[in-house]
Enzyme design. Sequence first.
Site, PDB file in Angstrom:
ATOM      1  N   MET A 118       0.847  -1.192   0.000  1.00 13.67           N
ATOM      2  CA  MET A 118       0.000   0.000   0.000  1.00 13.67           C
ATOM      3  C   MET A 118       0.888   1.250   0.000  1.00 13.67           C
ATOM      4  SD  MET A 118      -3.401  -0.969   2.101  1.00 13.67           S
ATOM      5  CE  MET A 118      -2.775  -0.697   3.744  1.00 13.67           C
ATOM      6  N   GLY A 119       2.143   1.066  -0.422  1.00 13.88           N
ATOM      7  CA  GLY A 119       3.051   2.204  -0.449  1.00 13.88           C
ATOM      8  C   GLY A 119       3.631   2.477   0.927  1.00 13.88           C
TER       9      GLY A 119
ATOM     10  N   HIS B 270       9.508  -3.787   3.118  1.00  8.12           N
ATOM     11  CA  HIS B 270       9.071  -4.016   1.734  1.00  8.12           C
ATOM     12  C   HIS B 270      10.267  -4.374   0.849  1.00  8.12           C
ATOM     13  CE1 HIS B 270       5.854  -1.193   3.232  1.00  8.12           C
ATOM     14  NE2 HIS B 270       5.124  -2.162   2.726  1.00  8.12           N
TER      15      HIS B 270
ATOM     16  N   GLN C 155       6.170 -11.143   7.739  1.00  5.95           N
ATOM     17  CA  GLN C 155       5.785 -11.792   8.996  1.00  5.95           C
ATOM     18  C   GLN C 155       5.121 -10.825   9.973  1.00  5.95           C
ATOM     19  OE1 GLN C 155       9.103 -13.210  11.342  1.00  5.95           O
ATOM     20  NE2 GLN C 155       7.773 -13.515  13.121  1.00  5.95           N
ATOM     21  N   LYS C 156       5.473  -9.538   9.882  1.00  5.46           N
ATOM     22  CA  LYS C 156       4.913  -8.595  10.858  1.00  5.46           C
ATOM     23  C   LYS C 156       3.393  -8.693  10.885  1.00  5.46           C
ATOM     24  CE  LYS C 156       4.688  -3.915  10.716  1.00  5.46           C
ATOM     25  NZ  LYS C 156       3.440  -3.480  11.384  1.00  5.46           N
ATOM     26  N   ASP C 157       2.798  -8.912   9.708  1.00 10.33           N
ATOM     27  CA  ASP C 157       1.350  -9.098   9.633  1.00 10.33           C
ATOM     28  C   ASP C 157       1.060 -10.601   9.629  1.00 10.33           C
ATOM     29  OD1 ASP C 157       0.428  -6.275   9.280  1.00 10.33           O
ATOM     30  OD2 ASP C 157       1.808  -6.416   7.594  1.00 10.33           O
TER      31      ASP C 157
ATOM     32  N   VAL D  16      11.442  -7.119   9.619  1.00 11.76           N
ATOM     33  CA  VAL D  16      12.634  -6.265   9.642  1.00 11.76           C
ATOM     34  C   VAL D  16      12.463  -5.249  10.780  1.00 11.76           C
ATOM     35  CG1 VAL D  16      14.060  -4.649   8.326  1.00 11.76           C
ATOM     36  CG2 VAL D  16      12.939  -6.566   7.155  1.00 11.76           C
TER      37      VAL D  16
ATOM     38  N   LEU E 140       9.669  -2.429  11.607  1.00 17.46           N
ATOM     39  CA  LEU E 140       9.404  -1.351  10.652  1.00 17.46           C
ATOM     40  C   LEU E 140       7.950  -1.448  10.197  1.00 17.46           C
ATOM     41  CD1 LEU E 140      12.607  -1.204   8.415  1.00 17.46           C
ATOM     42  CD2 LEU E 140      12.198  -0.300  10.712  1.00 17.46           C
TER      43      LEU E 140
HETATM   44  O1  PAF Z   1       0.052  -5.647   3.974  1.00 22.06           O
HETATM   45  C1  PAF Z   1      -0.401  -4.760   3.224  1.00 22.06           C
HETATM   46  O2  PAF Z   1       0.257  -3.773   2.915  1.00 22.06           O
HETATM   47  C2  PAF Z   1      -1.820  -4.895   2.693  1.00 22.06           C
HETATM   48  O3  PAF Z   1      -2.647  -5.473   3.632  1.00 22.06           O
HETATM   49  C3  PAF Z   1      -1.895  -5.632   1.365  1.00 22.06           C
HETATM   50  C4  PAF Z   1      -1.422  -7.076   1.492  1.00 22.06           C
HETATM   51  C5  PAF Z   1      -1.049  -4.910   0.319  1.00 22.06           C
HETATM   52  C6  PAF Z   1      -3.330  -5.667   0.865  1.00 22.06           C
HETATM   53  O4  PAF Z   1      -3.821  -4.385   0.648  1.00 22.06           O
END
Ligand code: PAF
Length: 303
Positions: A27-28, A34, A145-147, A173, A181
């Site tokens: 999502m930027g 990332h 993994q954070k999510d 990370v 992060l």
């Molecule tokens: O983890 C994220 O940034 C978002 O939940 C994702 C996987 C890009 C879905 O919008």
Amino acid sequence: MIVARTRAELAAARAGLREPVGAVFTMGGLHDGHTALLRAARRECASVVATLFVNPTQFESERDATTYPRDEAADLRRFAAEAVDVAFAPPVHEVYAPGSAAQVGAGRLGRMLEGASRPGHFDGVATVVARLLELTRPACSYFGQKDWQQTRVVRQVVEDLALGVAVRVVGTVRDGQGLALGTRNVRLSDAGREAARVIHRALSAGADAWRRGERGADRLERTMRQEMGAEAGVTVDYAVARDPLSLDTLNPETAAVALLVAVWVEDVRLIDNLVLGEGLVDIDPAPLLAGPASATGGGQSLP
Ligand code: PAF
């Protein structure tokens, strides 16, 4: 790097890619977490597609969605620096056409923990990830993994819909003092950032107790809460020890645990976890971040 704004542009760019294709959805607000996902994809796949899409259906309030940190130019520069082949940065109507109805539910996994505090969040994630997988058609997708709960939801969706894509989890990370992060970290003041470091201390205390043989979820949770209780300015939403796969009650007989924490610091919701056990996190981010971005894809090591 081709920047595609529409489904048609994406399809055209996708048609020219060498297989296997790796996908990273974002999502930027890109950070080194990332970068690790992008490098993992780059290392394992011949081509990389990355998306930049602030998915409106996973936010509980319009305000949260509109204030989500955005800097598209900087994010596209980072994609290019990481040798992404195709960046898909669509407007909302390209993902959710007017009248678009199909939704994917995250079910029970999506209603607990983050889902209990953010109702509907994981249905939005499940829906957008399913759509992005259909649009990008990768062999392999990469999630952080954070999510952790999100990774469980995504794997369930991929299995339920038989999407035939590998889901690879890249380890969290952290900054030099343990703070995971996250895009929302930019909203923290220096003092808030300092306070937030207690999250990793709490998770580490829980992990130490686990390694010493503690298997009682209550006691593991108390250990984490006690650590965070000492930090003014940190409001704990949950601090739990769960089965890492089902996210259900911890079975003291199993050899794995997920320690999961969500807190509020200065109005910013922060989540983090440690997952202990064999084979649960696929890729260590440290070696990926130690070197420079690689310009060519391998593809040989794709699982
Ligand atoms: O983890 C994220 O940034 C978002 O939940 C994702 C996987 C890009 C879905 O919008």
